[in-house]
Design a protein around this motif. Structure first.
Motif, mmCIF file in Angstrom:
data_model
loop_
_atom_site.group_PDB
_atom_site.id
_atom_site.type_symbol
_atom_site.label_atom_id
_atom_site.label_comp_id
_atom_site.label_asym_id
_atom_site.label_seq_id
_atom_site.Cartn_x
_atom_site.Cartn_y
_atom_site.Cartn_z
ATOM 1 N N GLN A 224 -22.102 -26.511 -2.752
ATOM 2 C CA GLN A 224 -21.148 -26.783 -1.657
ATOM 3 C C GLN A 224 -20.832 -25.466 -0.978
ATOM 4 O OE1 GLN A 224 -17.642 -29.061 -2.579
ATOM 5 N NE2 GLN A 224 -18.678 -30.071 -4.269
ATOM 6 N N THR A 227 -17.692 -24.988 1.266
ATOM 7 C CA THR A 227 -16.335 -24.974 0.730
ATOM 8 C C THR A 227 -16.036 -23.692 -0.021
ATOM 9 O OG1 THR A 227 -17.055 -26.009 -1.301
ATOM 10 C CG2 THR A 227 -16.288 -27.467 0.451
ATOM 11 N N VAL A 335 -12.439 -25.803 5.944
ATOM 12 C CA VAL A 335 -12.601 -26.745 4.842
ATOM 13 C C VAL A 335 -13.363 -27.948 5.344
ATOM 14 C CG1 VAL A 335 -11.398 -28.178 3.180
ATOM 15 C CG2 VAL A 335 -10.432 -25.978 3.836
ATOM 16 N N GLU A 337 -14.634 -31.646 5.239
ATOM 17 C CA GLU A 337 -14.103 -32.884 4.687
ATOM 18 C C GLU A 337 -15.261 -33.816 4.399
ATOM 19 O OE1 GLU A 337 -10.746 -34.886 6.302
ATOM 20 O OE2 GLU A 337 -10.106 -33.100 7.357
ATOM 21 N N PRO A 338 -15.644 -33.960 3.150
ATOM 22 C CA PRO A 338 -16.710 -34.884 2.845
ATOM 23 C C PRO A 338 -16.303 -36.316 3.185
ATOM 24 C CG PRO A 338 -15.671 -34.082 0.820
ATOM 25 C CD PRO A 338 -15.070 -33.336 1.959
ATOM 26 N N THR A 340 -15.811 -39.082 2.052
ATOM 27 C CA THR A 340 -15.579 -39.925 0.878
ATOM 28 C C THR A 340 -14.715 -41.110 1.269
ATOM 29 O OG1 THR A 340 -13.724 -38.525 0.365
ATOM 30 C CG2 THR A 340 -15.763 -38.074 -0.811
ATOM 31 N N VAL A 342 -11.771 -43.815 0.952
ATOM 32 C CA VAL A 342 -10.395 -43.707 0.490
ATOM 33 C C VAL A 342 -10.337 -44.248 -0.929
ATOM 34 C CG1 VAL A 342 -8.047 -44.523 0.844
ATOM 35 C CG2 VAL A 342 -9.510 -43.990 2.804
ATOM 36 N N ALA B 27 -6.666 -31.772 2.198
ATOM 37 C CA ALA B 27 -7.667 -32.021 1.150
ATOM 38 C C ALA B 27 -7.968 -30.706 0.456
ATOM 39 C CB ALA B 27 -8.943 -32.601 1.755
ATOM 40 N N PRO B 29 -10.430 -28.012 -1.659
ATOM 41 C CA PRO B 29 -11.822 -27.633 -1.352
ATOM 42 C C PRO B 29 -12.867 -28.539 -1.987
ATOM 43 C CG PRO B 29 -10.546 -25.687 -1.875
ATOM 44 C CD PRO B 29 -9.649 -26.861 -2.119
ATOM 45 N N ASP B 30 -12.522 -29.202 -3.116
ATOM 46 C CA ASP B 30 -13.521 -30.088 -3.724
ATOM 47 C C ASP B 30 -13.600 -31.434 -3.025
ATOM 48 O OD1 ASP B 30 -11.202 -31.271 -4.451
ATOM 49 O OD2 ASP B 30 -11.586 -31.319 -6.594
ATOM 50 N N GLY B 31 -12.827 -31.591 -1.940
ATOM 51 C CA GLY B 31 -12.899 -32.814 -1.154
ATOM 52 C C GLY B 31 -11.835 -33.830 -1.483
ATOM 53 N N LYS B 33 -8.730 -35.763 -1.246
ATOM 54 C CA LYS B 33 -7.680 -35.891 -0.227
ATOM 55 C C LYS B 33 -6.355 -36.143 -0.919
ATOM 56 C CE LYS B 33 -9.249 -36.943 4.319
ATOM 57 N NZ LYS B 33 -8.992 -37.781 5.479
ATOM 58 N N ARG B 36 -2.164 -37.796 3.506
ATOM 59 C CA ARG B 36 -2.813 -38.484 4.622
ATOM 60 C C ARG B 36 -1.803 -38.782 5.723
ATOM 61 N NH1 ARG B 36 -7.628 -40.768 2.696
ATOM 62 N NH2 ARG B 36 -7.764 -40.573 0.444
ATOM 63 N N THR B 72 -5.170 -29.465 6.492
ATOM 64 C CA THR B 72 -6.573 -29.629 6.872
ATOM 65 C C THR B 72 -6.655 -30.163 8.304
ATOM 66 O OG1 THR B 72 -6.971 -30.212 4.572
ATOM 67 C CG2 THR B 72 -8.753 -30.620 6.105
ATOM 68 N N ASP B 234 -1.926 -42.890 -2.456
ATOM 69 C CA ASP B 234 -3.031 -42.322 -1.673
ATOM 70 C C ASP B 234 -2.579 -41.142 -0.818
ATOM 71 O OD1 ASP B 234 -1.537 -43.478 0.287
ATOM 72 O OD2 ASP B 234 -3.169 -44.627 1.201
#
Lengths: 652, 287
Positions: A224, A227, A335, A337-338, A340, A342, B27, B29-31, B33, B36, B72, B234
């Motif tokens: 990655q 990141t 950063v 944003e993958p 992914t 929810v 989010a 760095p590993d993604g 989130k 929101r 973010t 979430d």
């Protein structure tokens, strides 16, 4: 695995260095192309980590030891070319300041540990990892496998370099000039140690560290890349120093690694002293020897000190190197944003106890099996636990003494630092026993007035000083180095005599070390750490050193307590004494876990500091005015130092 | 009822906003989130409880408000200006921001890193370049207020959990921040220390400080704050209302995992009621 200078012929060392030159050149170019200054903290952190784990000696058969290296871990994190730079830095620091590995042999050591190991290990890792996710356990296992193969490859290189010496370099009578054992001895001896203990330890440490870093969201090299720049590495490397609290684990294993012996020990093992080896041992520059052999002879406290010093020097060296090698990047971190989905979390289903958990406990451990386990002699983990506890307590007690009433405690830290360092400099210029004895008396008097246990302090210093410089002082006492009137004959065949000039030289050398050690101990014991670091900053010592030392020392106790908790938790679930192989594996896992935990702690501490206004520079309270007694003390010490020097010049 | 449509409390236009978040997401760095589309306005002098289950983003939201992490996406405003990496890199702006906002961390051990309590409390004012004599006066007065004068020369690692929490609070209050952020301040405290903490927060709120407390202690929340911001699992805002209204909506609390159904039997009668570890239990009977 660190080859000393004397065992390799100069031509071999130079050939290895020449072979490494294009590797270093290519590595610097590739690092410039792939890394930016934003990666400097991670590179420094990894190099310092490698430095520290190399202090964790593990016992192997034959009374020798081995240790993990960490090169493949660095390659997995930053790529193999960066690992070349990082490992070279760590090895150079070890050779220059810690007398571990030769200066001339640096090229050979780098070829094995900074080139062969990371590249071989990285190739195996890439093959084994395949296209697995950057956070998968398979990738960590692949890194462990790569580490195992990598260290075996490095050990093979070292075995070949040492083993070809007798065949290539012989004297007129056909006896080896340098390393006396051939390939038939070196290959099995070195490879066996690394195929078993060394390789397994390397694999466990690498796997554990990678797994911990994965759970923390640290991206691996090539997984990655976008990141990586968002990770705030500059906050994390401070936490590594805390791992050094575990360094005394390495002292539990006695003996040197195979082939890392001193010239005299090697001669004893070979049955003769190879002439080229003896000449090289005498002539070769052995570096600055700031903390030779990591001060392991002085006990766990000094070993930990050596670890901190190594971290600071390695970190600084890599930081300086990175400024030249890496491209400067100042853009704001981004950063990615993958995409992914929810994710939603739901409550776990109501727990249903399995049948075995509802059944009554039946003692299934037979008396025979329990007896067998208990009979295995091992106190490895227990001794570790004890050493850590004692070290932590000693640290706390030292601060209590520094905050008590006393003569030195009442002095201004800046004045005290300047005066005691000045006396150390004077000590380095003194050549006579009476002059040095004056400084011993002065230090003892100051210690006594400061309510320090001067007897215990002197006992420790005087016990450690001959050990510290014995290797140098003993030859200096003989007629080979200092010819003159004979004091006594130590050995008749071969003829070894101790001379009066030699005895004087050896005594002066030991006295110098003892005086300098006493003065340093007085300074540390009588000054609260915060004041000492404040004084260092005031006297314009590099802020990097003082900040790293300060933060590391503050968190030794936290990490040491965590280590102690881990050992206690393990003990509470262990029946009888654990086997050696289990203890080794556990220590490896503890190293990996504490590495991750110290990083997480560093992150939290940094956030807490930033939240209260820290912006990269610690502001300390304005120093109080220097009092008349401080000036008087400084003047007195300078006068005494000058007086002793003057008196000695008159006497000579 | 809030459970059908969460009401969003927005301060009146004439109120002075200390902090404001506009459509903020965050989010790691590993993604992962964590937050929101958070829209939030916090007025001067408000006392707010951030309620949410473990992992709902309470601590991250506090870090955002303290400028330790930046959104973010979306924008954050503090004391009339935009807060981003660019502003925080400016030492003058960063110092002005830090001076007005204080953060008491959940893990006191991470916050207490100096050799003595006195040095610990002095750390913040020293970084903000306050005069030495003023720092000395403030340390003495804040120590007296929090009854920790006798601890000033002791090393922080030798203190009990409650004492560490007091020192952590002192080390933040000594800089006289306008906004005080607290992360799970009541966790791990004995009843007396918990009561002391609540009274201290009430006193600070009465003195005009903006108090923002992240907690899942539903019993202490109404005593510490007037407004509740409830975070869903979430990371979005599930409700923004008065604490009393939020705590009365058991559907909402169950949905965000702050309470759960508790079923037990009294003879042949089954009792089922929403449950949390506070005083507010509502019993429903099933045959």
């Amino acid at each position: 695995m660190h080859i000393p200078d004397s065992v390799l012929s100069p031509s071999t060392s130079l050939a290895a260095a020449a072979a490494m030159a294009p590797v270093w050149l290519a590595a610097s170019r590739r690092v410039r192309a792939t890394l930016s200054t934003r990666d400097t903290p991670l590179l420094a952190l990894s190099s310092a980590f490698c430095f520290v784990i190399m202090m964790f000696n593990l016992p192997v058969f034959g009374g020798t030891t081995t240790h993990p290296l960490g090169a493949v871990l660095m390659a997995v994190l930053l790529g193999p070319w960066a690992a070349v730079i990082g490992m070279t830095s760590a090895l150079a620091v070890q050779a220059l300041f810690f007398a571990d590995g030769g200066i001339l042999a640096l090229g050979a050591n780098c070829f094995a540990m900074a080139f062969a190991m990371p590249f071989v290990g990285f190739c195996v890792y890439r093959l084994a990892a395949g296209r697995s996710s950057g956070t998968s356990a398979r990738r960590a296992a692949a890194a462990g496998l790569g580490a195992y193969v990598g260290i075996v490859a490095a050990s093979a290189v070292v075995a070949v370099l040492l083993g070809i010496q007798p065949a290539l370099f012989q004297d007129a009578s056909g006896r080896p000039l340098y390393f006396p054992f051939g390939l038939s001895v070196t290959l099995p001896a070195i490879l066996a140690a690394h195929l078993t203990v060394g390789g397994m330890a390397e694999a466990v440490v690498t796997f554990s560290a990678i797994r911990c870093l994965q759970t923390m969201g640290v991206p691996l090299w090539g997984t990655q890349i976008n990141t990586r720049s968002a990770c705030r590495w500059d906050r994390l490397w401070v936490g590594l120093g805390a791992l050094a609290a575990l360094a005394p684990l390495g002292l539990l294993a006695s003996g040197d690694a195979w082939g890392e012996w001193s010239a005299t020990e090697l001669a004893a093992r070979a049955g003769h002293m190879p002439s080229g080896l003896a000449a090289m041992d005498q002539a070769a520059w052995k570096g600055f020897q700031l903390l030779p052999d990591y001060l392991s002879d002085l006990g766990p406290g000094f070993y930990v000190l050596a670890a901190f010093t190594g971290i600071a020097i390695t970190g600084a060296a890599v930081a300086l190197l990175s400024k030249r090698l890496m491209r400067v990047e100042s853009a704001a971190p981004t950063v990615s944003e993958p995409a992914t989905a929810v994710h939603t979390r739901s409550l776990p289903p109501t727990a249903t106890l399995p049948a075995w958990l509802q059944a009554e406990q039946v003692d299934s451990v037979s008396a025979a099996s329990r007896s067998k386990r208990a009979s295995v002699p091992n106190a490895y983990a227990e001794r570790t636990l004890q050493a850590l506890s004692v070290q932590t307590l000693d640290t706390l007690r030292a601060e209590e003494v520094a905050r008590s009433d006393g003569f030195l405690q009442a002095l201004d830290a800046r004045t005290k630092l300047a005066s005691l360092v000045a006396l150390m400099v004077v000590c380095a210029f003194l050549h006579t026993i009476p002059g040095l004895c004056c400084l011993v008396l002065l230090a003892a008097y100051a210690g006594h007035r400061s309510n320090l246990n001067i007897g215990r302090l002197q006992l420790r210093v005087w016990a450690a000083a001959p050990l510290l410089v014995g290797a140098v002082a003993l030859p200096a006492a003989t007629h080979f180095v200092n010819p003159g009137s004979i004091a006594f004959i130590a050995w008749r065949d071969p003829y070894v005599a101790v001379t009066w000039p030699g005895l004087t030289s050896a005594t002066v050398l030991i006295l110098r070390v003892a005086v300098a050690g006493t003065l340093a101990a007085l300074l540390v014991l009588s000054t609260p750490r915060s004041n000492l670091f404040g004084a260092m900053q005031y006297l314009r010592l590099p802020r990097m050193f003082t900040s790293v030392f300060a933060m590391t020392l503050r968190y030794i106790s936290v990490v040491a307590e965590a280590a102690v908790d881990l050992f206690v938790a393990r003990k509470s679930r262990t029946i009888g004494k654990s086997r050696l192989v289990e203890a080794r594996g556990f220590v490896g896992r503890v190293c990996g876990f504490l590495f991750g935990r110290s990083l997480a702690l560093a992150e939290e501490v940094h956030d807490a500091m930033v939240s209260r206004g820290y912006s990269g520079q610690v502001h300390v309270a304005a120093p109080s005015r220097v009092a008349a007694c401080d000036v008087a003390w400084l003047a007195c010490t300078l006068l005494i130092g000058a007086g002793v020097l003057w008196g000695e010049s008159l006497a000579l | 009822m809030l459970s059908s449509s969460p009401t969003i409390h927005r301060p009146c236009a004439e109120e002075i906003l200390d902090l404001a978040l506009q459509d903020v997401s965050f989010a790691y760095p590993d993604g992962t989130k964590v937050l929101r589309n958070v829209d939030l306005g916090i007025a001067r002098g408000e006392s707010i409880a951030l309620l949410g289950a473990n992992g709902s983003g309470k601590s991250t939201l506090l870090k955002l408000l303290d400028g330790l992490v930046v959104p973010t996406s979306g924008q954050m405003h503090a004391f009339g200006g935009i807060i981003s990496n660019h502003e925080l890199r400016d030492e003058r702006l960063a110092a002005a921001f830090r001076r007005r906002i204080g953060f008491v961390f959940q893990n006191s051990d991470a916050q207490l890193f100096s050799s003595t309590v006195r040095e610990e409390i002095a750390f913040g004012p020293l970084q903000l370049a306050l005069p030495t004599h003023e720092i000395d006066v403030r340390i003495a007065e804040i120590a007296a207020m929090l009854a920790i004068t006798n601890l000033l020369d002791r090393p922080p690692y030798r203190l009990s959990g409650g004492e560490k929490r007091k020192v952590a609070i002192a080390s933040v209050l000594v800089s006289n921040p306008t906004v005080v952020l607290l992360d799970e301040p009541t966790s791990g405290l004995d009843p007396r220390s918990r009561q002391w903490l609540i009274e201290t927060l009430v006193a600070l709120s009465n003195a005009g400080k903006t108090i923002i407390v992240a907690t899942h202690d539903l019993e202490a929340a109404p005593r510490m704050a007037k407004r509740a911001i409830v975070l869903a699992e979430d990371g979005s805002i599930a409700a923004d209302a008065s604490v009393d209204a939020a705590l009365a909506d058991h559907g909402l609390l169950a949905r965000v995992n702050l309470i759960h159904d508790h079923v037990h039997w009294h003879g042949s009668v089954c009792h089922s009621h929403p449950h949390h570890h506070g005083p507010d239990h509502e019993h429903t009977h099933q045959p």
